[in-house]
Design a protein around this motif. Structure first.
Motif, mmCIF file in Angstrom:
data_model
loop_
_atom_site.group_PDB
_atom_site.id
_atom_site.type_symbol
_atom_site.label_atom_id
_atom_site.label_comp_id
_atom_site.label_asym_id
_atom_site.label_seq_id
_atom_site.Cartn_x
_atom_site.Cartn_y
_atom_site.Cartn_z
ATOM 1 N N TRP A 387 29.921 42.902 56.945
ATOM 2 C CA TRP A 387 28.951 43.195 56.207
ATOM 3 C C TRP A 387 28.484 42.294 55.183
ATOM 4 N N ASP A 388 27.412 41.852 54.963
ATOM 5 C CA ASP A 388 26.804 40.721 54.212
ATOM 6 C C ASP A 388 27.191 40.682 52.859
ATOM 7 N N GLY A 389 27.551 42.009 52.133
ATOM 8 C CA GLY A 389 28.007 42.065 50.828
ATOM 9 C C GLY A 389 29.201 41.694 50.767
ATOM 10 N N ALA A 390 30.124 41.622 51.539
ATOM 11 C CA ALA A 390 31.704 41.550 51.486
ATOM 12 C C ALA A 390 32.037 40.496 50.833
ATOM 13 N N GLY A 391 31.613 39.121 50.891
ATOM 14 C CA GLY A 391 31.952 38.046 50.125
ATOM 15 C C GLY A 391 31.974 38.035 48.591
ATOM 16 N N ALA A 392 30.518 38.686 48.321
ATOM 17 C CA ALA A 392 30.491 38.537 46.721
ATOM 18 C C ALA A 392 31.275 39.583 46.329
ATOM 19 N N ALA A 393 31.354 40.699 46.793
ATOM 20 C CA ALA A 393 32.111 41.833 46.215
ATOM 21 C C ALA A 393 33.714 41.475 46.105
ATOM 22 N N LEU A 394 33.985 40.768 47.267
ATOM 23 C CA LEU A 394 35.558 40.371 47.148
ATOM 24 C C LEU A 394 35.742 39.363 45.988
ATOM 25 N N ALA A 395 34.712 38.481 46.048
ATOM 26 C CA ALA A 395 34.792 37.486 44.823
ATOM 27 C C ALA A 395 35.012 38.168 43.350
ATOM 28 N N ASP A 396 33.844 39.130 43.189
ATOM 29 C CA ASP A 396 33.737 39.752 41.972
ATOM 30 C C ASP A 396 35.206 40.667 41.680
ATOM 31 N N ALA A 397 35.560 41.401 42.781
ATOM 32 C CA ALA A 397 36.676 42.197 42.484
ATOM 33 C C ALA A 397 37.922 41.159 42.265
ATOM 34 N N GLY A 398 38.150 39.995 42.988
ATOM 35 C CA GLY A 398 39.125 39.252 42.796
ATOM 36 C C GLY A 398 39.205 38.609 41.291
ATOM 37 N N ARG A 399 38.127 38.378 40.836
ATOM 38 C CA ARG A 399 38.048 37.709 39.213
ATOM 39 C C ARG A 399 38.319 38.840 38.494
ATOM 40 N N ASN A 400 37.851 40.060 38.708
ATOM 41 C CA ASN A 400 38.121 41.051 37.865
ATOM 42 C C ASN A 400 39.569 41.363 37.728
#
Ligand SMILES: Nc1ncnc2c1ncn2[C@@H]1O[C@H](COP(=O)(O)OP(=O)(O)OP(=O)(O)O)[C@@H](O)[C@H]1O
Ligand SMILES: [Mg+2]
Length: 959
Positions: A387-400
């Protein structure tokens, strides 16, 4: 099933009963930990514990860790906070949230889009513990925490904290499934090691127990079958039940033939039997079960429907069928009968199909507006690139996860993000996140930062990373590191970056604290003031707070400090957490030095409200810290000591900034109360080395030494304090009263000449500034070392308007003693009585004793404090408010008139009532107007005593 009596668990239930009995008897709280393999009956024991608790009138709250929530920071904490608060009615709820428990606020606003402050984790964790403790304090409480092996890191840390010292009235019963791969063993070990934790490991059922359980499930059973079943299941209750369920599903009799089949089958455990049951269901049922297995217990029916590609009706029908087949629990929300059943259902989905389902679940959740942490929890199980959005979502969640205090979880997600195709910006976000994930182990050195940030062209990102690093360094007192990180961030930050101002403020604060940078700080101050003037602005609240403190450091007069900090309390609400932390602490310091304690009170109230809104522990502790000093200066020593608990606790956890600031203040409060051993213990907590905090600590060391009649040590400590403060450019005479105290110590050492010179110098310097407590103290000492009563009279006059109650009491005691010595007995007695009354209000035993000794020498008797001096014991705010209340104003009217909140008015009035020993407005009126014929000036009414002329606020009126 759930409500049936448990077989062969007498010992476990007895242990739980003992803990409950202790909690209801008001003893210390207890914790019980149940550990064992899947299906042994841990959850069943927790349910039984809840029933036992409720039978004793103890409320029971159950929450469980969820496998898919493992990496969701405060997943369990959120549900726990909601449960606990739902249990309280509105008024109680508000009251509870006013205290430290209010730090859970961020959890109560699901999907809050705001970026969490860097320290939210600590605040929320502390808030959770406080919330549980507060609930248990009201009525005994049992907390049932199931499946701890799946609880997210930050929530589990809060649980560990609770178990380490279980609050009174609380019983924690936790369950851990043994041997779960990926369980946070280090935290679980700390839980197991908790003092006073009872560990329970339930045994498998005996042969007899197995037979009874089978009989309960199936009616009569063949003994040969029961025996075979016992051997096959190893006495595991869940397996026994599974066997029964599958026999029921097949309609087969539980006889020897079945036992034979069982031998073949039961060893494969639940998986097989669940798979069999699942395959008997229509396809829709299978799809729905798999969708719930992928999404996790409690998934919304809409998302389940979308993932199963069914409509709502089909999902509902399927759910009913699944409940009938013992797969799901009946009704909504959709939940599996048992975690092992969920596991079994998951196992029926082929690997690649499962990864696809998780990817699709992530998209559905994202579309549904679910928090990014939940989306990422799905993505972790999906194949990369789905899924295209996966990288950004994982990056966000990881930083959270990192800022929310779970660096390991953050690291997992960020590393997983690297498997996705990432845009350049996201790639760098991940890299910075990975550096930050290490900050738990200490501040990354300049090289780490250098290396990671070197190639990043996105200035905003660099600024953000540096901002987080700088704050961590600041909390650890590494000011040089702070300045470096800030400069790096500022060099990169674009003009409109939201990080620019906090970075500048942090750098400014750190510079002010380090002698090497003091010159830069002074220069920056000049530049800032000039630029505001130019633009006709007053500057941001943080900048004004910082400026106030630096101006105070060069001894700006109280009026200037008041003007600069005016209105900050009202503007905190809109400020970011760090900004509000700075503006609070720096404004508070400047106002405390200036003896403007009422303004500090308002500021601190606003700061607490802001800290709770943000859930920021840093902001909360900063406010608590300011209140410690405030209470000390107000002469409310017991409260100062109580308030210091949180800062000291955090100090123990490595927040040296708080530790070293509090230790001295707490020690001073103890010295004033005559508790010298406690004072010594408090001082032993501090270790400021050669940092600025030492200057403040030495004052307390000196005070203790003087109280213990060690003038030589006191003298040395006061001079060290002075030297340290000078080195850090703190020239305010009200910051540390080392000058007059050094004079006093010299006097005690018999160095009369030096004592007089130092005292005179102290008076001159204090007068030039005008802070009342400082002027008062200097005059007191001058009187003491010269034997001249004139300075003492002046000291009393100055302190008459000061909110520093203990200082005022001391002034009166000194004056009374001097009056007695020169034979003015008639004057000495009332002065000393007033001193005693005030000192008693403060709980200042040594001062009471000293003044009482003088009074006895003057031939006077002590009178009950409140008969004589009740009204004089009121602080200026209390007097202002009580005057209006006595004149018939309502609390809201008073609040409006004085620009206070109704709560503050109520609080002051309650204190005034307590000091006066009254409980009604009518009594207040009687007390107030006893012999005051008329009102005058802007005062609504004037108290009966003290009936002396009012004076101007500052030294102008006293010079
Ligand atoms: N001592 C017992 N007597 C009768 N039934 C029991 C007993 N212990 C457990 N059971 C039943 O066995 C089943 C499994 O127990 P439970 O769910 O408590 O296991 P668990 O230890 O929590 O497993 P997991 O680690 O998978 O969560 C439940 O249906 C429960 O009611
Ligand atoms: Mg269980």
């Amino acid at each position: 099933m759930a409500t049936q009596e448990l077989l062969e668990r007498e010992a476990e239930l007895a242990a739980i009963t003992r803990a409950l009995d202790a909690a209801t008897a008001g003893d210390e709280g207890h914790s019980v930990l149940v550990e064992g393999p899947a299906g042994i009956g841990k959850s069943a024991l927790l349910r039984a514990a809840a029933t036992l608790a409720r039978a004793r009138g103890v409320s029971a709250v159950t929450v469980a860790g969820l496998e898919l929530e493992r990496d969701v920071p405060f997943g369990l904490g959120t549900r726990l906070a909601q449960e606990l608060l739902d249990d309280l009615d509105g008024g109680d709820r508000d009251a509870v949230l006013q205290g430290p428990a209010g730090l859970v606020a961020p959890l109560l606003r699901p999907g809050d889009p705001g970026r969490p402050p860097v320290d939210r984790d600590l605040g929320v964790g502390q808030g959770l513990r406080a919330l549980v403790a507060e609930r248990a304090r009201r009525t005994p409480l049992t907390l049932l925490l199931d499946d701890l092996q799946w609880v997210d890191g930050p929530s589990l840390r809060a649980v560990v904290g609770l178990a380490a010292s279980v609050p009174r009235g609380l019983v924690v019963v936790g369950a851990i499934r043994a041997g779960d791969p990926g369980a946070p063993e280090d935290l679980l070990d700390r839980l197991r090691a908790g003092t006073g934790t009872t560990l329970l490991r339930p045994d498998p059922l005996t042969q007899d127990g197995t037979a009874r359980l089978l009989a309960r499930e199936l009616g009569s059973v063949d003994p040969a079958f029961a025996e075979a079943c016992g051997r096959a299941s190893g006495g595991n209750p869940l397996l026994v039940e599974e066997v029964a369920a599958s026999l029921r599903a097949q309609g087969a009799p539980a006889d020897a033939a079945a036992a034979f089949a069982l031998r073949e089958r039961a060893l494969e455990g639940v998986r097989r039997t669940v798979a069999v049951r699942l395959h008997r269901l229509p396809v829709a049922g299978q799809d729905v079960a798999r969708a719930v297995a992928v999404l996790g217990d409690g998934a919304s029916p809409e998302v389940v429907a979308a993932l199963a590609e069914r409509d709502r009706r089909e999902v509902e029908d399927a759910a009913d069928a699944l409940a009938a087949a013992d797969v799901l629990l009946p009704g909504a929300p959709l939940r599996f009968r048992h975690a092992l059943v969920a596991d079994a259902v998951r196992a029926t989905i082929p690997d690649l199909a499962r990864a696809r389902l998780h990817a699709r679940a992530a998209q559905l959740l994202a579309r549904d507006g679910a928090p990014v942490d939940r989306v990422a929890a799905q993505l972790v199980h999906a194949s990369p690139g789905a899924w295209d959005g996966a990288g950004a979502a994982l990056a966000d969640a990881g930083r959270n996860a990192i800022v929310a205090g779970d660096p390991p979880a953050g690291r997992r997600m960020l590393e997983r993000a690297l498997d996705e195709p990432l845009e350049e910006r996201d790639r760098w976000r991940v890299q910075i996140g990975l550096v930050l994930a290490r900050t738990d182990e200490g501040i990354p050195g300049e090289e780490d930062l250098d290396e990671t940030l070197r190639d990043i062209r996105d200035g905003e990102l660099v600024a953000e990373g540096c901002h987080a690093l700088a704050l961590r360094a600041y909390l650890q007192g590494a000011y040089g590191e702070v300045v470096r990180a800030c400069e790096r961030g500022l060099a990169a930050a674009p003009d409109d970056s939201p990080h620019a101002e906090p970075l500048r403020d942090l750098r400014y604060a750190a510079r002010s604290f380090s002698p090497a940078h003091a010159q830069d700080a002074a220069q920056e101050r000049a530049v800032r003031v000039a630029s505001w003037r130019e633009r006709g602005e007053r500057g941001s609240v943080a900048a004004r707070g910082l400026l106030a403190s630096t101006l105070a450091a060069i001894a700006a007069p109280p009026t200037e400090i008041l003007a600069l900090t005016d209105g900050i309390a009202d503007q905190l609400e809109d400020a970011d957490p760090m900004v509000s932390m700075f503006s609070t602490s720096f404004s508070a310091i400047a106002l405390l030095w200036s003896d403007e304690l009422d303004a500090v009170e308002a500021l601190v109230d606003a700061a607490f409200a802001q800290a709770r809104r943000l859930g920021s522990l840093t902001a909360f502790t900063t406010a608590a810290q300011a209140r410690v000093i405030l209470r000390l200066r107000q002469g409310r020593f017991a409260e100062a000591i109580a308030e210091s608990r949180l800062p000291r606790e955090l100090g123990g956890a490595g927040w040296v900034l708080y530790r070293d600031w509090s230790a001295g203040r707490v020690a001073q409060a103890h010295v004033r109360r005559g508790e010298y051993a406690e004072a010594r213990a408090a001082l032993a907590e501090a270790d400021p080395g050669e940092r600025m905090e030492r200057g403040f600590l030495e004052e307390a060391i000196g005070d203790l030494a003087l109280a213990e009649d060690r003038p030589q040590d006191a003298y040395a400590a006061y001079l060290t304090a002075g030297r340290m403060l000078e080195r850090w450019n703190v020239h305010h005479p009200g910051a540390v009263l080392w000058r007059p105290q050094a004079a006093l110590a010299a006097h005690r050492l018999g160095r009369a000449q030096e004592a007089r010179e130092r005292a005179a110098e102290a008076v001159a310097i204090a007068r030039a500034n005008g802070a009342r407590h400082a002027v008062g103290r200097a005059l007191r000492v001058l009187g003491a070392v010269t034997g001249d009563p004139a300075p003492l009279e002046e000291a009393v006059a100055v302190l008459r308007d000061s909110p520093s109650l203990w200082e005022r009491a001391g002034g009166l005691a000194d004056l009374g003693a001097a009056q007695r010595r020169v034979g003015r007995i008639a004057l000495a007695r009332p002065t000393l009585r007033e001193a005693i009354a005030l000192a008693e209000t403060c709980g200042a035993a040594p001062l009471v004793a000293q003044a009482a000794g003088e009074l006895a020498a003057a031939g006077g008797r002590r009178s009950r404090a409140r008969e004589l001096d009740g009204l004089a014991a009121l602080t200026p705010s209390e007097r202002r408010i009580a005057a209006r209340a006595a004149a018939g104003r309502s609390n809201p009217e008073i609040a409006a008139e004085l620009f206070l909140t109704t709560k503050t008015v109520e609080w002051h009035l309650a204190n005034a009532y307590r000091k006066l020993g009254i409980s009604s407005r009518r009594a207040l009126r009687r007390e107030w107007f006893a012999d005051v014929p008329s009102a005058d000036g802007d005062e609504v009414a004037r108290p009966r005593a003290p009936s002396r002329p009012r004076r101007g606020r500052g030294p102008a009126g006293t010079a």
